[in-house]
Design a protein around this motif. Structure first.
Motif, PDB file in Angstrom:
ATOM      1  N   GLU A  36       0.831  -1.207   0.000  1.00  0.00           N
ATOM      2  CA  GLU A  36       0.000   0.000   0.000  1.00  0.00           C
ATOM      3  C   GLU A  36       0.869   1.263   0.000  1.00  0.00           C
ATOM      4  O   GLU A  36       0.559   2.232  -0.687  1.00  0.00           O
ATOM      5  CB  GLU A  36      -0.967  -0.008   1.182  1.00  0.00           C
ATOM      6  CG  GLU A  36      -2.041  -1.092   1.076  1.00  0.00           C
ATOM      7  CD  GLU A  36      -2.834  -1.064  -0.232  1.00  0.00           C
ATOM      8  OE1 GLU A  36      -3.198   0.033  -0.717  1.00  0.00           O
ATOM      9  OE2 GLU A  36      -3.078  -2.156  -0.773  1.00  0.00           O
ATOM     10  N   LYS A  37       1.973   1.239   0.751  1.00  0.00           N
ATOM     11  CA  LYS A  37       2.910   2.378   0.730  1.00  0.00           C
ATOM     12  C   LYS A  37       3.496   2.555  -0.663  1.00  0.00           C
ATOM     13  O   LYS A  37       3.689   3.679  -1.128  1.00  0.00           O
ATOM     14  CB  LYS A  37       4.030   2.174   1.746  1.00  0.00           C
ATOM     15  CG  LYS A  37       3.613   2.370   3.170  1.00  0.00           C
ATOM     16  CD  LYS A  37       4.791   2.154   4.105  1.00  0.00           C
ATOM     17  CE  LYS A  37       4.344   2.204   5.547  1.00  0.00           C
ATOM     18  NZ  LYS A  37       5.429   1.895   6.475  1.00  0.00           N
ATOM     19  N   TYR A  38       3.791   1.440  -1.321  1.00  0.00           N
ATOM     20  CA  TYR A  38       4.322   1.496  -2.688  1.00  0.00           C
ATOM     21  C   TYR A  38       3.317   2.185  -3.607  1.00  0.00           C
ATOM     22  O   TYR A  38       3.669   3.079  -4.370  1.00  0.00           O
ATOM     23  CB  TYR A  38       4.632   0.082  -3.198  1.00  0.00           C
ATOM     24  CG  TYR A  38       5.094   0.066  -4.631  1.00  0.00           C
ATOM     25  CD1 TYR A  38       6.449   0.152  -4.945  1.00  0.00           C
ATOM     26  CD2 TYR A  38       4.180  -0.012  -5.686  1.00  0.00           C
ATOM     27  CE1 TYR A  38       6.883   0.149  -6.265  1.00  0.00           C
ATOM     28  CE2 TYR A  38       4.596  -0.015  -7.001  1.00  0.00           C
ATOM     29  CZ  TYR A  38       5.948   0.064  -7.287  1.00  0.00           C
ATOM     30  OH  TYR A  38       6.360   0.084  -8.599  1.00  0.00           O
ATOM     31  N   PHE A  39       2.046   1.757  -3.537  1.00  0.00           N
ATOM     32  CA  PHE A  39       1.032   2.366  -4.390  1.00  0.00           C
ATOM     33  C   PHE A  39       0.850   3.851  -4.069  1.00  0.00           C
ATOM     34  O   PHE A  39       0.664   4.666  -4.970  1.00  0.00           O
ATOM     35  CB  PHE A  39      -0.301   1.618  -4.282  1.00  0.00           C
ATOM     36  CG  PHE A  39      -0.319   0.300  -5.019  1.00  0.00           C
ATOM     37  CD1 PHE A  39       0.250   0.160  -6.272  1.00  0.00           C
ATOM     38  CD2 PHE A  39      -0.927  -0.805  -4.455  1.00  0.00           C
ATOM     39  CE1 PHE A  39       0.224  -1.050  -6.957  1.00  0.00           C
ATOM     40  CE2 PHE A  39      -0.959  -2.025  -5.123  1.00  0.00           C
ATOM     41  CZ  PHE A  39      -0.385  -2.146  -6.371  1.00  0.00           C
ATOM     42  N   GLU A  40       0.899   4.216  -2.804  1.00  0.00           N
ATOM     43  CA  GLU A  40       0.788   5.636  -2.427  1.00  0.00           C
ATOM     44  C   GLU A  40       1.954   6.444  -3.003  1.00  0.00           C
ATOM     45  O   GLU A  40       1.768   7.557  -3.486  1.00  0.00           O
ATOM     46  CB  GLU A  40       0.738   5.786  -0.904  1.00  0.00           C
ATOM     47  CG  GLU A  40      -0.554   5.309  -0.272  1.00  0.00           C
ATOM     48  CD  GLU A  40      -1.767   6.132  -0.679  1.00  0.00           C
ATOM     49  OE1 GLU A  40      -1.628   7.346  -0.937  1.00  0.00           O
ATOM     50  OE2 GLU A  40      -2.855   5.546  -0.752  1.00  0.00           O
ATOM     51  N   ALA A  41       3.160   5.887  -2.927  1.00  0.00           N
ATOM     52  CA  ALA A  41       4.341   6.570  -3.468  1.00  0.00           C
ATOM     53  C   ALA A  41       4.242   6.695  -4.990  1.00  0.00           C
ATOM     54  O   ALA A  41       4.570   7.743  -5.555  1.00  0.00           O
ATOM     55  CB  ALA A  41       5.610   5.828  -3.068  1.00  0.00           C
TER      56      ALA A  41
ATOM     57  N   LEU B  24       1.488   6.748  -6.737  1.00  0.00           N
ATOM     58  CA  LEU B  24       0.419   7.713  -6.991  1.00  0.00           C
ATOM     59  C   LEU B  24       0.921   9.149  -6.825  1.00  0.00           C
ATOM     60  O   LEU B  24       0.553  10.038  -7.579  1.00  0.00           O
ATOM     61  CB  LEU B  24      -0.754   7.436  -6.050  1.00  0.00           C
ATOM     62  CG  LEU B  24      -2.046   8.197  -6.274  1.00  0.00           C
ATOM     63  CD1 LEU B  24      -2.558   8.012  -7.691  1.00  0.00           C
ATOM     64  CD2 LEU B  24      -3.091   7.729  -5.282  1.00  0.00           C
ATOM     65  N   ALA B  25       1.805   9.354  -5.866  1.00  0.00           N
ATOM     66  CA  ALA B  25       2.394  10.680  -5.637  1.00  0.00           C
ATOM     67  C   ALA B  25       3.561  10.947  -6.585  1.00  0.00           C
ATOM     68  O   ALA B  25       4.123  12.052  -6.578  1.00  0.00           O
ATOM     69  CB  ALA B  25       2.866  10.797  -4.196  1.00  0.00           C
TER      70      ALA B  25
ATOM     71  N   LEU C 273       9.297   8.435  -0.931  1.00  0.00           N
ATOM     72  CA  LEU C 273       8.365   8.063   0.129  1.00  0.00           C
ATOM     73  C   LEU C 273       8.541   6.615   0.570  1.00  0.00           C
ATOM     74  O   LEU C 273       7.889   6.177   1.516  1.00  0.00           O
ATOM     75  CB  LEU C 273       6.918   8.286  -0.345  1.00  0.00           C
ATOM     76  CG  LEU C 273       6.544   9.729  -0.677  1.00  0.00           C
ATOM     77  CD1 LEU C 273       5.137   9.796  -1.256  1.00  0.00           C
ATOM     78  CD2 LEU C 273       6.679  10.610   0.548  1.00  0.00           C
TER      79      LEU C 273
ATOM     80  N   TRP D  21       4.810   4.699 -12.768  1.00  0.00           N
ATOM     81  CA  TRP D  21       4.958   5.793 -11.807  1.00  0.00           C
ATOM     82  C   TRP D  21       4.581   7.133 -12.441  1.00  0.00           C
ATOM     83  O   TRP D  21       4.192   8.059 -11.738  1.00  0.00           O
ATOM     84  CB  TRP D  21       6.386   5.850 -11.270  1.00  0.00           C
ATOM     85  CG  TRP D  21       6.663   4.816 -10.240  1.00  0.00           C
ATOM     86  CD1 TRP D  21       6.739   3.463 -10.431  1.00  0.00           C
ATOM     87  CD2 TRP D  21       6.877   5.037  -8.855  1.00  0.00           C
ATOM     88  NE1 TRP D  21       6.994   2.838  -9.242  1.00  0.00           N
ATOM     89  CE2 TRP D  21       7.092   3.785  -8.259  1.00  0.00           C
ATOM     90  CE3 TRP D  21       6.925   6.171  -8.058  1.00  0.00           C
ATOM     91  CZ2 TRP D  21       7.335   3.629  -6.905  1.00  0.00           C
ATOM     92  CZ3 TRP D  21       7.181   6.021  -6.711  1.00  0.00           C
ATOM     93  CH2 TRP D  21       7.378   4.770  -6.145  1.00  0.00           C
TER      94      TRP D  21
ATOM     95  N   LYS E 178      -5.631   4.175  -7.360  1.00  0.00           N
ATOM     96  CA  LYS E 178      -5.521   2.768  -6.984  1.00  0.00           C
ATOM     97  C   LYS E 178      -6.840   2.086  -7.297  1.00  0.00           C
ATOM     98  O   LYS E 178      -7.902   2.659  -7.106  1.00  0.00           O
ATOM     99  CB  LYS E 178      -5.233   2.625  -5.483  1.00  0.00           C
ATOM    100  CG  LYS E 178      -3.906   3.211  -5.056  1.00  0.00           C
ATOM    101  CD  LYS E 178      -3.560   2.859  -3.625  1.00  0.00           C
ATOM    102  CE  LYS E 178      -4.455   3.562  -2.634  1.00  0.00           C
ATOM    103  NZ  LYS E 178      -4.082   3.293  -1.231  1.00  0.00           N
TER     104      LYS E 178
END
Length: 130
Positions: free
Chosen positions: A41-46, A48-49, A54, A77, A83
């Motif tokens: 989930e952190k990977y997807f947030e990073a 997405l940003a 991150l 990326w 997501k």
């Protein structure tokens, strides 16, 4: 004499136990199933940003997409705008890795369009870094 021998042995055994505890404490705590799935989930947030900073990335991290080695942030990326809801995790806490089959939203042909895209992702964690 016997009391002092017992005292020496007790101190010796406590020293061994203390050393074993100190070594066990120095070992990194493994990343369990929840930890590994949270890392995805952190990977997807990073992604997405559009910001790989991150994530806890190793200096020798390898990033590939469709068999091609890329430099972060490249590939999805640059095009990811959301997501998806689908997630199928395959976690291996002993090996420190997680695979996920998921969906993401990517830019479409027009700026208002978005496309649901499948993604297969594998992350390997070593010493707390990807």
């Amino acid at each position: 004499m016997r009391k002092s021998l017992m005292l020496v042995m007790a101190v010796f055994l406590l020293g061994i136990a203390g050393n074993a505890f100190a070594q066990r404490s120095a070992v990194a705590v493994p990343c369990d199933r929840a930890c590994l799935e949270g890392l995805v989930e952190k990977y997807f947030e990073a992604a997405l940003a559009h910001d790989p900073k991150l994530l806890p990335l190793s200096s020798d991290v390898k990033f590939t997409e469709n068999g091609q080695r890329l430099v972060l942030p490249d590939g999805h990326w640059k095009t990811m705008i959301g997501k998806g809801k689908y997630r199928l995790f395959v976690t291996d806490p002993v090996a420190g890795q997680v695979c996920v089959f998921a969906t993401i939203r990517e830019e479409g042909r027009n700026s208002q369009d978005s496309v649901a895209s499948p993604i297969a992702l594998r992350l390997k964690l070593r010493n707390g870094q990807i």
